[in-house]
Design a protein around this motif. Structure first.
Motif, short mmCIF file in Angstrom:
data_model
loop_
_atom_site.label_atom_id
_atom_site.label_comp_id
_atom_site.label_asym_id
_atom_site.label_seq_id
_atom_site.Cartn_x
_atom_site.Cartn_y
_atom_site.Cartn_z
N PHE A 151 0.81 -1.22 0.00
CA PHE A 151 0.00 0.00 0.00
C PHE A 151 0.85 1.27 0.00
O PHE A 151 0.31 2.37 0.04
CB PHE A 151 -0.91 0.02 1.23
N ARG A 152 2.15 1.10 -0.04
CA ARG A 152 3.02 2.28 0.09
C ARG A 152 2.98 3.13 -1.17
O ARG A 152 3.00 2.61 -2.29
CB ARG A 152 4.46 1.85 0.39
N VAL A 153 2.91 4.43 -0.98
CA VAL A 153 2.98 5.39 -2.08
C VAL A 153 4.18 6.30 -1.83
O VAL A 153 4.54 6.56 -0.68
CB VAL A 153 1.68 6.21 -2.21
N PRO A 154 4.83 6.80 -2.89
CA PRO A 154 6.10 7.51 -2.70
C PRO A 154 5.98 8.90 -2.10
O PRO A 154 6.91 9.38 -1.46
CB PRO A 154 6.65 7.59 -4.12
N LEU A 155 4.84 9.57 -2.29
CA LEU A 155 4.69 10.94 -1.83
C LEU A 155 3.47 11.07 -0.94
O LEU A 155 2.53 10.27 -1.02
CB LEU A 155 4.57 11.90 -3.01
N ALA A 156 3.47 12.09 -0.08
CA ALA A 156 2.30 12.37 0.75
C ALA A 156 1.11 12.71 -0.14
O ALA A 156 1.25 13.37 -1.17
CB ALA A 156 2.60 13.51 1.70
N LEU A 157 -0.06 12.26 0.25
CA LEU A 157 -1.26 12.55 -0.52
C LEU A 157 -1.72 13.98 -0.25
O LEU A 157 -1.33 14.61 0.72
CB LEU A 157 -2.37 11.56 -0.14
N ASP A 158 -2.56 14.50 -1.14
CA ASP A 158 -3.06 15.87 -0.99
C ASP A 158 -3.95 16.02 0.24
O ASP A 158 -4.04 17.11 0.81
CB ASP A 158 -3.83 16.28 -2.25
N VAL A 159 -4.62 14.94 0.62
CA VAL A 159 -5.51 15.00 1.78
C VAL A 159 -4.77 14.49 3.00
O VAL A 159 -3.86 13.65 2.91
CB VAL A 159 -6.78 14.16 1.54
N PRO A 160 -5.13 14.98 4.20
CA PRO A 160 -4.46 14.50 5.41
C PRO A 160 -4.78 13.03 5.65
O PRO A 160 -5.86 12.55 5.28
CB PRO A 160 -5.04 15.39 6.51
N PRO A 161 -3.87 12.26 6.25
CA PRO A 161 -4.12 10.84 6.48
C PRO A 161 -5.25 10.63 7.48
O PRO A 161 -5.44 11.41 8.40
CB PRO A 161 -2.79 10.33 7.03
N ASP A 162 -6.01 9.55 7.28
CA ASP A 162 -7.05 9.19 8.25
C ASP A 162 -6.42 8.74 9.56
O ASP A 162 -7.00 8.93 10.63
CB ASP A 162 -7.91 8.05 7.69
N LEU A 163 -5.23 8.15 9.47
CA LEU A 163 -4.55 7.60 10.64
C LEU A 163 -3.06 7.90 10.55
O LEU A 163 -2.46 7.72 9.48
CB LEU A 163 -4.77 6.08 10.70
N THR A 164 -2.50 8.37 11.64
CA THR A 164 -1.05 8.57 11.73
C THR A 164 -0.52 7.74 12.90
O THR A 164 -1.06 7.83 14.01
CB THR A 164 -0.68 10.05 11.94
N ILE A 165 0.50 6.96 12.65
CA ILE A 165 1.15 6.16 13.68
C ILE A 165 2.57 6.70 13.86
O ILE A 165 3.35 6.75 12.91
CB ILE A 165 1.24 4.67 13.30
N GLU A 166 2.91 7.12 15.06
CA GLU A 166 4.27 7.54 15.38
C GLU A 166 4.91 6.49 16.28
O GLU A 166 4.35 6.14 17.33
CB GLU A 166 4.30 8.90 16.06
N VAL A 167 6.06 5.98 15.87
CA VAL A 167 6.75 4.93 16.60
C VAL A 167 8.02 5.52 17.21
O VAL A 167 8.88 6.04 16.50
CB VAL A 167 7.11 3.75 15.68
N GLY A 168 8.13 5.44 18.53
CA GLY A 168 9.28 5.99 19.25
C GLY A 168 8.84 6.54 20.59
O GLY A 168 7.66 6.50 20.95
#
Length: 361
Positions: free
Chosen positions: A36-53
Motif C-alpha cells: 500500500f506504500r505510495v512515494p509521496l504524501a497525498l493531498d488529503v491528510p491521512p485518516d490515521l497517523t502512527i508515530e513509533v518511538g
C-alpha cells in the motif's frame, strides 16, 4: 523516516518511525504494508497517523482507571503491555472520535515486532469501521468476480487454503490474513504471507532469497529447541509470490468459517451465527483492545471507541450478503491435499446441494 500508504484510495495512513538503524529493521514496517506504500504524501491528510518511538503522554485532565489507563475526551493512554520474551509496549491515541486519529507507540527491543499486529492493524480496523467498512481476519480467493472468504483463528487453514487455490487451482488471490468488505464486495488487503513449517509450499520457497531461507531455517530450529514455545513466522511478500494472480475486489459469493477439529467436516450455518463468530474472532485477534474499549467506555460510554465492537457487528450485517452460502468447515490438524481438494470443491455450490454434514477421513 515517514512512510505513506493508501488502501484502495478509501483509507490513507502514515507511519512515522523515529527508530534508527537496526531498530527500524527489526520493526520492518515497510515490509508489512509495502503493498500500500505510495512515494509521496497525498493531498488529503491521512485518516490515521502512527508515530513509533518515545513520547510524552498528555495526562492533564485525565481520569485514571486500574492505575494504568488514562482517559479524557478523545484521548487514551496506556502505561504498558507485556508480551512474550520480555516484550513491552505502551501507546496513546488522540482523535478517537474525530475523522483523523493519531497513535503514538513506544516499545523496548523485544516489543518492537509486536507493534504492527498488536497496534497498527487494530487502528486500521477502527478507522475503516468508522468509514463503514468491515475489516475481517480471513483469507479470500476468487474466480472471475466471485469470491470465497475463509475466516478463522491463526493456524486454522486460511493461508493453506489460499495458497492451494492459487497455486494449484488457478484462483485469484485477495489476501490470506485480512480482507475488507462493504456492500457485498470484498477488497484485497495484501499483507505478507506468514510462513511456518506446516504451510510453506515449494512454489513459495523458490521465490525466497538466501537470507529469507536462512531466517526460515533458524526460526524453525528455535521452535524445535524451545519445545514449541517460541513460534516466529517468516513474512513473505504475497505481491511477489502471486504477481499474476492478484485481484483488487470481487463480489462475495460464499463465506466459510473455519474451526479446528479431529477430522474434516462441513455444514451450512445461519448467517447470524457467522456474524457472531466473526466478531469473536476479531476480538481474539485484537484482544488487548477489547479491554481498552471497555475501559474507555467506563468514562465515555457513547463514544465511537467505546461502542466499536457494537458498531463492528452492525456493519457485518450490512456488508455481508444475505443470499449466499454460509458454512462451518472443521479442518483437521493435519491438512492433507485430499482435505484441500474437498474444501475447494465446495466453491460455487449452493445451500440446497450441501448435506447437513460430511466427514472425510
Amino acid at each position: 523516516m515517514i512512510y505513506h500508504y493508501t488502501v484502495h484510495h478509501i483509507f490513507n495512513f502514515d507511519i512515522v518511525d523515529h527508530n534508527v538503524g537496526s531498530l527500524r529493521k527489526l520493526l520492518d514496517i515497510n515490509q508489512r504494508y509495502q503493498a500500500f506504500r505510495v512515494p509521496l504524501a497525498l493531498d488529503v491528510p491521512p485518516d490515521l497517523t502512527i508515530e513509533v518511538g518515545s513520547f510524552t503522554p498528555s495526562l492533564t485532565g485525565c481520569n485514571i482507571l486500574d492505575d494504568e489507563y488514562y482517559g479524557k475526551p478523545g484521548y487514551m493512554y496506556h502505561t504498558g503491555i507485556s508480551e512474550k520474551l520480555g516484550g513491552n509496549w505502551q501507546f496513546d491515541v488522540t482523535g478517537l472520535d474525530a475523522a483523523q486519529c493519531k497513535v503514538r507507540v513506544n516499545a523496548n527491543l523485544s516489543g518492537l515486532p509486536f507493534i504492527p499486529g498488536r497496534v497498527i492493524d487494530f487502528f486500521i480496523q477502527y478507522m475503516l469501521t468508522k468509514q463503514g467498512y468491515s475489516f475481517i481476519h480471513a483469507s479470500a480467493i476468487s474466480l472471475g468476480n466471485k469470491a470465497a472468504i475463509y475466516s478463522g483463528r491463526g493456524g486454522g487453514g486460511k493461508t493453506t487454503i489460499a495458497l492451494e487455490a492459487v497455486d494449484q487451482k488457478g484462483f485469484n488471490y485477495l489476501g490470506d490474513n485480512f480482507v475488507i468488505c462493504k456492500d457485498g464486495q470484498v477488497s484485497s488487503f495484501f499483507s505478507p504471507l506468514n510462513m511456518f513449517g506446516y504451510n510453506l509450499r515449494p512454489s513459495v520457497w523458490r521465490t525466497l532469497s538466501k537470507t529469507k531461507k536462512l531466517r526460515f531455517k533458524v526460526w524453525n530450529l528455535v521452535y524445535r529447541f524451545s519445545g514449541g514455545y517460541v513460534k516466529v513466522f517468516t513474512p513473505i511478500s504475497s505481491v511477489k509470490v502471486f504477481p499474476n494472480a492478484l485481484q483488487a475486489s470481487a463480489d462475495i459469493a460464499e463465506f466459510n468459517s473455519l474451526l479446528s477439529g479431529q477430522e474434516f467436516f462441513y455444514q451450512p450455518v445461519d448467517r447470524a451465527k457467522i456474524v457472531k463468530r466473526t466478531v469473536s474472532n476479531q476480538k481474539l485477534e485484537f484482544f488487548p483492545f477489547v479491554r481498552h474499549t471497555a475501559l474507555y467506555g467506563c468514562l465515555f460510554p457513547e463514544s465511537d471507541f467505546a461502542r466499536h465492537w457494537e458498531i463492528y457487528e452492525a456493519l457485518l450485517y450490512r456488508n455481508l450478503p444475505v443470499n449466499i452460502p454460509y458454512r462451518q468447515i472443521t479442518m483437521p490438524e493435519k491438512i492433507t491435499s485430499n482435505v484441500l481438494k474437498c474444501v475447494l470443491d465446495l466453491y460455487g455450490t449452493k445451500d440446497e446441494t450441501i448435506n447437513t454434514g460430511n466427514v472425510i477421513a
